[in-house]
Design a protein around this motif. Sequence first.
Motif, short mmCIF file in Angstrom:
data_model
loop_
_atom_site.label_atom_id
_atom_site.label_comp_id
_atom_site.label_asym_id
_atom_site.label_seq_id
_atom_site.Cartn_x
_atom_site.Cartn_y
_atom_site.Cartn_z
N GLU A 49 38.90 44.26 9.92
CA GLU A 49 40.09 43.49 10.30
C GLU A 49 39.87 41.98 10.23
OE1 GLU A 49 38.63 45.77 12.34
OE2 GLU A 49 40.13 47.12 13.22
N TYR A 51 39.41 39.23 8.40
CA TYR A 51 39.52 38.80 7.01
C TYR A 51 38.95 37.40 6.76
CZ TYR A 51 43.23 36.17 9.16
OH TYR A 51 43.88 35.33 10.01
N ARG A 54 35.44 36.96 4.86
CA ARG A 54 35.49 37.41 3.46
C ARG A 54 36.34 36.48 2.60
NH1 ARG A 54 35.19 41.93 6.21
NH2 ARG A 54 37.47 42.03 6.43
N ALA A 55 37.45 36.00 3.17
CA ALA A 55 38.31 35.10 2.40
C ALA A 55 37.56 33.80 2.07
CB ALA A 55 39.59 34.81 3.17
N ALA A 203 43.15 41.03 13.46
CA ALA A 203 41.83 40.40 13.33
C ALA A 203 41.24 40.07 14.70
CB ALA A 203 41.94 39.14 12.47
N GLN A 309 44.39 36.03 -1.90
CA GLN A 309 45.52 36.44 -1.06
C GLN A 309 46.21 35.29 -0.34
OE1 GLN A 309 45.02 40.52 0.94
NE2 GLN A 309 42.96 39.68 1.02
#
Length: 321
Positions: A49, A51, A54-55, A203, A309
């Motif tokens: 969850e 993110y 990773r982003a 998240a 994204q």
Amino acid sequence: MKNTDTAVMSDFAEHVAEGLSGMPKKLSSRYFYDDPGSKLFQQIMELPEYYLTRAEDEILREQSTDIFRLLPHKTHFNLIELGPGDGSKTQHLLSSLVAGDVDFTYHPIDISEQAIADLTSNFATSLPHLRIKPWVGDYFQIMDQAMSGNDPSVVLFLGSNIGNFEPETARRFLTRVSQLLSVRDRFLLGVDLKKHPAVVEKAYRDSQGVTAAFNLNLLRRINEELEADFDLNMFDFYSTYDPVSGSVRSYLVSLQNQDVRINAIQRTFHFEKFELISTELSRKYSLREVEDLARSSGFEAIHHFMDEQGFFADSLWRPLS
Ligand code: AVJ
């Protein structure tokens, strides 16, 4: 308590005494990161969850050459990082600079001696050719020292750490940074962007309860360092997201009427059933708000590097004067 005792109270003790005396009660996420807390944060970074990590990893992995191309320096420069944690955020950028034979010295600055020791030994293995000068202490004092030579500097403040500040505090902090920089220096700010509210909400309320443990760890830390008797089973974790302001606010909830004794400060605190302790703000920004924040703190945003994204931005700023 005698005055002499107050004088030697640690920052942490003082913070806890003040935060739990106020209405509403609050404790700052600044104190989340003792050793167990840092380990829990590393687990958060791995959560499906969460993110953010990773982003930002994607940005720094895939666009580090583009980022570097926008830096003005072709001679030796200082790469100064505020709050690098375990260094995992910066690893990609550093390795691509090292691989490209770029002439720079990396100056990680953290308040945690442990964090800096771990990061230094990690990079000694993973990036043996990295020129590194680690520092422990106050960001602004050390930035001043690290930038004292003639070389230009690039300052990094990644990982959405800026999100922990109320907007006004963020502006004051960033203004102080801009005042230390000269026109040839650059600033790279990692910001979590406003997005579908359900994504943000998840998240900060993960299904494995790691975020809850991360918050509850603060009570465990008070127990351990300040000789307190918080019963961790009698507190729960709760967070909300207000998508209009972009604020995730986190809390600990007292599950019953209870008194907690903190010996180190010789105080007992009462908690009503369902009374809250505010613990953390994790602020999200729109790109417009990022640009406004830059302008109102003495910078101009040059470019926003974003993941596929559009969840996260590493925004490159130049000081206006
Ligand atoms: C490290 C401050 C960016 O606010 O997202 C993670 C800390 N809190 N989950 C954040 C955190 C709950 C994190 N920062």
